[in-house]
Design a protein around this motif. Structure first.
Motif, short mmCIF file in Angstrom:
data_model
loop_
_atom_site.label_atom_id
_atom_site.label_comp_id
_atom_site.label_asym_id
_atom_site.label_seq_id
_atom_site.Cartn_x
_atom_site.Cartn_y
_atom_site.Cartn_z
N PHE A 203 0.85 -1.19 0.00
CA PHE A 203 0.00 0.00 0.00
C PHE A 203 0.87 1.23 0.00
CE2 PHE A 203 0.56 1.59 4.24
CZ PHE A 203 -0.21 2.72 4.37
N GLY A 204 0.32 2.31 -0.50
CA GLY A 204 1.01 3.58 -0.52
C GLY A 204 -0.01 4.70 -0.55
N THR A 205 0.45 5.91 -0.33
CA THR A 205 -0.43 7.07 -0.37
C THR A 205 0.17 8.12 -1.28
OG1 THR A 205 0.60 8.11 1.57
CG2 THR A 205 -1.29 6.65 1.96
N VAL A 206 -0.69 8.90 -1.89
CA VAL A 206 -0.26 10.02 -2.72
C VAL A 206 -1.20 11.20 -2.49
CG1 VAL A 206 0.80 8.59 -4.52
CG2 VAL A 206 -1.59 9.27 -4.75
N ARG A 207 -0.73 12.38 -2.84
CA ARG A 207 -1.56 13.59 -2.75
C ARG A 207 -2.71 13.48 -3.75
NH1 ARG A 207 3.32 15.46 -4.47
NH2 ARG A 207 2.34 16.43 -6.25
N HIS A 208 -3.83 14.13 -3.45
CA HIS A 208 -4.98 14.14 -4.37
C HIS A 208 -4.60 14.74 -5.72
CE1 HIS A 208 -8.28 12.58 -1.94
NE2 HIS A 208 -7.65 13.11 -0.90
N ALA A 209 -3.63 15.63 -5.75
CA ALA A 209 -3.18 16.23 -7.02
C ALA A 209 -2.61 15.18 -7.97
CB ALA A 209 -2.13 17.32 -6.75
N MET A 210 -2.24 14.02 -7.44
CA MET A 210 -1.68 12.94 -8.27
C MET A 210 -2.76 11.97 -8.78
SD MET A 210 1.64 13.31 -8.35
CE MET A 210 2.24 11.68 -8.74
N ARG A 211 -4.02 12.27 -8.52
CA ARG A 211 -5.10 11.33 -8.86
C ARG A 211 -5.09 10.92 -10.34
NH1 ARG A 211 -9.79 9.81 -6.04
NH2 ARG A 211 -10.99 8.43 -7.36
N ASN A 212 -5.02 11.88 -11.25
CA ASN A 212 -5.04 11.53 -12.67
C ASN A 212 -3.88 10.62 -13.03
OD1 ASN A 212 -7.36 13.01 -13.08
ND2 ASN A 212 -6.28 14.81 -13.84
N HIS A 213 -2.73 10.89 -12.47
CA HIS A 213 -1.55 10.07 -12.75
C HIS A 213 -1.74 8.64 -12.27
CE1 HIS A 213 2.66 9.17 -13.43
NE2 HIS A 213 2.77 8.77 -12.17
N VAL A 214 -2.21 8.47 -11.03
CA VAL A 214 -2.36 7.11 -10.50
C VAL A 214 -3.58 6.39 -11.08
CG1 VAL A 214 -1.02 7.52 -8.41
CG2 VAL A 214 -3.48 7.85 -8.35
N GLU A 215 -4.60 7.14 -11.49
CA GLU A 215 -5.73 6.49 -12.15
C GLU A 215 -5.28 5.83 -13.46
OE1 GLU A 215 -8.74 9.53 -12.48
OE2 GLU A 215 -9.79 8.76 -10.70
N ARG A 216 -4.42 6.50 -14.20
CA ARG A 216 -3.88 5.89 -15.43
C ARG A 216 -3.13 4.61 -15.08
NH1 ARG A 216 -2.33 11.24 -16.62
NH2 ARG A 216 -0.20 10.72 -16.06
N PHE A 217 -2.38 4.66 -14.00
CA PHE A 217 -1.61 3.51 -13.54
C PHE A 217 -2.53 2.37 -13.11
CE2 PHE A 217 0.48 1.55 -9.77
CZ PHE A 217 1.45 0.84 -10.46
N CYS A 218 -3.63 2.69 -12.45
CA CYS A 218 -4.55 1.68 -11.94
C CYS A 218 -5.32 0.99 -13.07
CB CYS A 218 -5.53 2.29 -10.94
SG CYS A 218 -4.73 2.78 -9.39
N ARG A 219 -5.42 1.62 -14.22
CA ARG A 219 -6.11 0.99 -15.35
C ARG A 219 -5.45 -0.32 -15.76
NH1 ARG A 219 -6.90 5.79 -19.50
NH2 ARG A 219 -5.67 6.89 -17.98
N ASP A 220 -4.14 -0.45 -15.49
CA ASP A 220 -3.43 -1.68 -15.81
C ASP A 220 -3.83 -2.83 -14.89
OD1 ASP A 220 -2.06 -0.40 -17.81
OD2 ASP A 220 -0.20 -0.17 -16.68
N GLY A 221 -4.58 -2.53 -13.82
CA GLY A 221 -5.02 -3.56 -12.90
C GLY A 221 -4.01 -3.93 -11.83
N ILE A 222 -2.87 -3.26 -11.82
CA ILE A 222 -1.82 -3.58 -10.84
C ILE A 222 -2.13 -2.99 -9.47
CG2 ILE A 222 -0.32 -1.62 -11.33
CD1 ILE A 222 2.05 -3.55 -11.19
N SER A 223 -2.99 -1.97 -9.44
CA SER A 223 -3.28 -1.27 -8.19
C SER A 223 -4.74 -0.84 -8.16
CB SER A 223 -2.37 -0.05 -8.05
OG SER A 223 -2.67 0.66 -6.88
N ASN A 224 -5.21 -0.48 -6.98
CA ASN A 224 -6.57 0.01 -6.77
C ASN A 224 -6.53 1.25 -5.89
OD1 ASN A 224 -8.30 -2.49 -7.72
ND2 ASN A 224 -6.57 -3.27 -6.56
N ILE A 225 -7.34 2.23 -6.21
CA ILE A 225 -7.48 3.40 -5.35
C ILE A 225 -8.59 3.10 -4.36
CG2 ILE A 225 -8.11 5.84 -5.23
CD1 ILE A 225 -6.98 6.15 -8.06
#
Length: 177
Positions: free
Chosen positions: A103-125
């Motif tokens: 698990f990890g945390t990021v600032r809300h400003a990084m949401r678009n960046h991590v949403e793209r990353f989560c599309r690969d299925g490797i992670s979940n928000i």
């Protein structure tokens, strides 16, 4: 540590002077010290970094062993190319540690960046969760903990995402990575 310290000051400095401050003394960690690191280099030096630390957290009422991922940084000229590669580089270490989740945390400003990353299925928000951490330095005139509204990323490693416990608060049981 000096090269990593310079990297973090250059990477985190533009996000706020306070974010670069922990690295002014030449340390290569801000709060908890990573157990393992994935560091990518190119001809210009350090290109990206991600740290990993095994710890027990409390999600709601459930104690849970995780590998916390943090100290993530990508050199500004490479932004948009690094987080997926960093996670994939750490995948063998995560499997070796036999943790159910990372698990990890990021600032809300990084949401678009991590949403793209989560599309690969490797992670979940995971939304609707606050995270409480111990502050790295105990000061008599400051509280000893901080509770933040951040984006929580969960990476299923040894268990499916359906087994991530529910709860609106994660107790880090220590400093953030």
């Amino acid at each position: 540590h000096a090269e990593l310290s310079n990297f973090f000051r250059a990477t985190y400095g533009p996000t706020g002077e306070f974010n670069a401050k922990p690295f002014e003394t030449g340390r290569s960690w801000a709060g908890a010290r990573p157990e393992r690191r994935a560091i990518a280099y190119d001809s210009k030096g350090i290109a990206s970094h991600m740290g990993l630390l095994r710890r027990f957290i409390k999600v709601g009422d459930t104690d849970l062993l995780v590998a916390e991922l943090g100290l993530y940084g990508v050199r500004p000229d490479l932004e948009g190319l690094g987080i997926a590669h960093s996670i994939r580089a750490l995948a063998p270490a995560l499997q070796e540690l036999a943790v159910p989740f990372a698990f990890g945390t990021v600032r809300h400003a990084m949401r678009n960046h991590v949403e793209r990353f989560c599309r690969d299925g490797i992670s979940n928000i995971v939304t609707g969760v606050r995270v409480r951490s111990t502050l790295p330095d105990a000061l008599p005139d400051m509280p000893s903990t901080r509770t933040e509204d951040v984006l929580v990323l969960v990476f299923p490693i040894g268990r499916p995402m359906s087994e991530w416990p529910s709860g609106s608060l994660i107790e880090r049981n220590g400093c953030e990575l």
